[in-house]
Design an enzyme around this catalytic site. Structure first.
Site, mmCIF file in Angstrom:
data_model
loop_
_atom_site.group_PDB
_atom_site.id
_atom_site.type_symbol
_atom_site.label_atom_id
_atom_site.label_comp_id
_atom_site.label_asym_id
_atom_site.label_seq_id
_atom_site.Cartn_x
_atom_site.Cartn_y
_atom_site.Cartn_z
ATOM 1 N N GLU A 143 1.131 -1.169 0.239
ATOM 2 C CA GLU A 143 0.328 -0.305 0.047
ATOM 3 C C GLU A 143 0.748 1.093 0.257
ATOM 4 O OE1 GLU A 143 -2.070 0.800 3.053
ATOM 5 O OE2 GLU A 143 -4.255 1.494 2.381
ATOM 6 N N LYS A 218 -9.232 2.447 -2.135
ATOM 7 C CA LYS A 218 -10.051 1.350 -0.849
ATOM 8 C C LYS A 218 -11.503 1.357 -0.158
ATOM 9 C CE LYS A 218 -7.422 1.618 3.343
ATOM 10 N NZ LYS A 218 -6.240 2.218 3.955
ATOM 11 N N CYS A 255 -5.384 -2.626 2.276
ATOM 12 C CA CYS A 255 -5.575 -2.672 3.398
ATOM 13 C C CYS A 255 -6.255 -2.761 4.616
ATOM 14 C CB CYS A 255 -4.739 -1.500 4.634
ATOM 15 S SG CYS A 255 -3.972 -1.088 5.978
#
Lengths: 413, 413
Positions: A143, A218, A255
């Site tokens: 990331e 995300k 994440c």
């Protein structure tokens, strides 16, 4: 190699080294157990921890010498494994070679931003070269790999690192994708020029011809500990896309999205065969959760998962507090690496180092996904209709949970 | 004790013993590692595997002597632990003591059914007595504990073991619930007299006053390996109830439901603080998945999970095939026990024996659930609206997944 004379670079390397004399300094749980247990006991422990079939040893892959040389010369961990699938009678195996790269930053966060950007590209390149030389088909970086993980500071100056989808790091990787005929997933901090310079946390999917196939933003943003990411960007607006590449259907769960089983599920419902989880997460907060969530996702959704975490301790110029009552400090804690693969049959690879940069390679036959769907039937026994209704009810403010109260309590009340 | 003269009982006990001289014979992963590793290494391995906070050792509970005596006299494993929660400033701790019972069957499956029923109640009673003597507040037994797990046979004669909700085993446990002021979860094969003698897989929740608070019927039914359960009963029609007892809000996710993250989620949305997973599952099929799914559910839903699996190898009178091309055989494989607790902070207890009956006890402060909800914020960052829509679309036959195809593939096609 190119930065030996750079004091800053050496400092950054020191940060990434294991604390000496501490048991915390072991490189990975797997290597700690291998060094400490008798082979017979180790094999049984492996059977349970790695989900190996009884009696079958962990299968390692041989990589070409050039990959080993790059690993030795640039001091990164290099591990390669192989998952097992059954042969089918009507389909050929669809074996792809997949790679994960984990790394620390290259220069201190106080270095000029332009130098930091250059240095990180230079640092990561030998690992990508090793992947290319090893015949990796699909590679994923960690990331926001092109910058320090500065969100702990809440300072907006770090937004300068944000890049458009077709920016510097994407162009750098497009060349390598073409050179090695390799799909590359490029997780960046994105600046969305066409929407008022908005910031997103984005994965750019680069095809093996160097073309940009698409992006994913995300979906779930943390507000926990030093993960002040909601200060910088908002929840993604790209849904749960699956990218059909020359080497299988891939998706990216960035994440904190790994804590959300529904996020994993949606990529599965859209047909993903490999889901990458490029991450940045630190020791005390999450290390025991790290292997659990990825493996559960692989099991529940009958796909492979590639989990990547960055390396080292990043020290920032201005101290900050962490909402835990402790005095101000300048670092985020230790990013413990430990990148690894999980498979739909509940097996997994050992993890990369907790302290060093690394490249993890694994062969995986994508046929295993459907084999597990047929074997366990989770998709058919899932009763999605129940849950579609449940979630529709739940999101209404007037939702009332299904609770049966013991009448003895009601009498008391 | 009472069956020493009974050849059948001794045979059943032999089945449950560990194969001698085999590394498979270790009682639990935790005990194998404890015996094999140096204390310093063991502590670090524990930190990762049990999710203990750095430096804090595993906290054991002292139980009264009478519990230890029962364990010694009746040869069952007895383990007791304690989870850690922060003290709050506005709420008192809500510590409850929770127990799990795992056991093998008491008589061979060829014994008269009436004898088998009596013997299993007699066998389990000392473990319930030990729980009562230890001050356990909430106790859960294993799936269909009042019968052999005969669903591998596909023979309908085993339906004779089914009981109405207020049947023999419930009445037996109601007395004990009153005696020990203990909530008891009673997972049975249910015969639903009022609906045409239908068969269900059901958990009866017995309150600490001996009253029946309610029931839950298994939501997801397996069709895998020898788990021919869909031959015997259908998907439950009781939704995802949470039972508000004198000792917290509990729910029951029966066996195969643990593979379904949505099932775990729904109990969480309805407010569960402890979810029990009474199971029956065998070695090669599921042992590596066993700790992963329960711990993931505890993490993702911020509640405690109590996982229970039965013990031993059950041999049936008539051989059967298993759909794996192998010759007919008479047993289901080894039920590996390994009952354990998982907590919302990603910690877990060591597991009970893989070979012996057992009682696992743990203290848990239910305040930890909300503490973890506040810390990680999964409920608030979950974007349920996205998934309600996604699942509504998905369940339609004309659903089309969100796939972005690399244009280079389309050109080729």
């Amino acid at each position: 190699m190119e930065g030996e004379e750079n004091g800053g670079k050496i400092e950054a390397k020191k940060e990434a080294a294991a604390p000496e004399g501490s048991i915390h300094g072991f490189e990975s749980l797997h290597r700690l157990l291998e060094a400490s247990l008798e082979p017979k006991v180790f094999q049984e422990v492996n059977r349970l921890l790695l989900g190996l079939n009884c009696g079958s040893p962990l299968q390692r892959l041989d990589l070409p010498d050039v990959a080993a040389s790059l690993s030795a010369n640039h001091d990164f961990d290099l591990q390669a494994f192989c998952f097992h699938a059954e042969k089918e009678l009507l389909r050929q195996p669809r074996t792809v070679r997949v790679g994960l790269v984990q790394n620390s930053i290259a220069l201190p966060t106080s270095a000029p931003f332009l130098d930091q950007k250059k240095a990180i590209l230079e640092k990561v390149k030998p690992m990508i070269d090793a992947a290319g030389a090893s015949g990796v088909n699909v590679l994923c970086l960690q990331e926001a790999w092109m910058m320090p993980f500065a969100f702990c500071t809440r300072e907006k100056r770090w937004c300068e690192f944000a890049e458009p989808v077709n920016g510097e790091s994407t162009q750098f990787l497009q060349d390598l994708a073409r050179k090695y005929n390799m799909v590359i997933v490029n997780p960046i901090l994105e600046r969305d020029i066409n929407h008022g310079e908005t910031i997103w946390n984005t994965a750019v999917i680069i095809g093996n011809h160097g073309n940009i196939i698409g992006i994913h933003r995300k979906n779930h943003i943390p507000r926990v500990g030093d993960f002040n990411e909601s200060t910088y960007y908002m929840e993604g607006n790209t849904g749960h896309p699956v990218f059909e590449t020359a080497f299988g259907k891939i998706a990216v769960n960035i994440c904190y999205g790994r804590h959300h089983p529904l996020n994993w599920l949606a990529f599965g419902l859209n047909g993903a065969e490999i889901v990458f989880n490029p991450s940045a997460t630190v020791g005390e907060l999450s290390e025991p959760m790290w292997p659990i969530e990825a493996r559960n996702a692989a099991i529940a959704n009958s796909y492979y998962v590639g989990s990547i975490n960055r390396i080292g301790t990043e020290v920032f110029p201005n101290p900050f507090t962490s909402g835990d009552g402790k005095p101000q400090h300048s670092d985020f804690g230790h990013f413990y690496g430990s990148s690894h693969f999980s498979a739909p049959d509940a097996s997994c690879t050992p993890s990369l180092s907790r302290y060093r940069d690394g490249l993890l390679v694994s062969d995986m036959d994508l046929n295993l996904c459907r084999q597990l769907k047929d074997k366990w039937g989770f998709r058919m026994t899932a009763r999605y209709d129940l849950y579609a209704k449940m979630l529709s009810r739940y999101q209404k403010p007037e939702f009332s949970p299904q609770v049966v109260v013991d009448p003895h309590l009601q009498k008391r009340a």
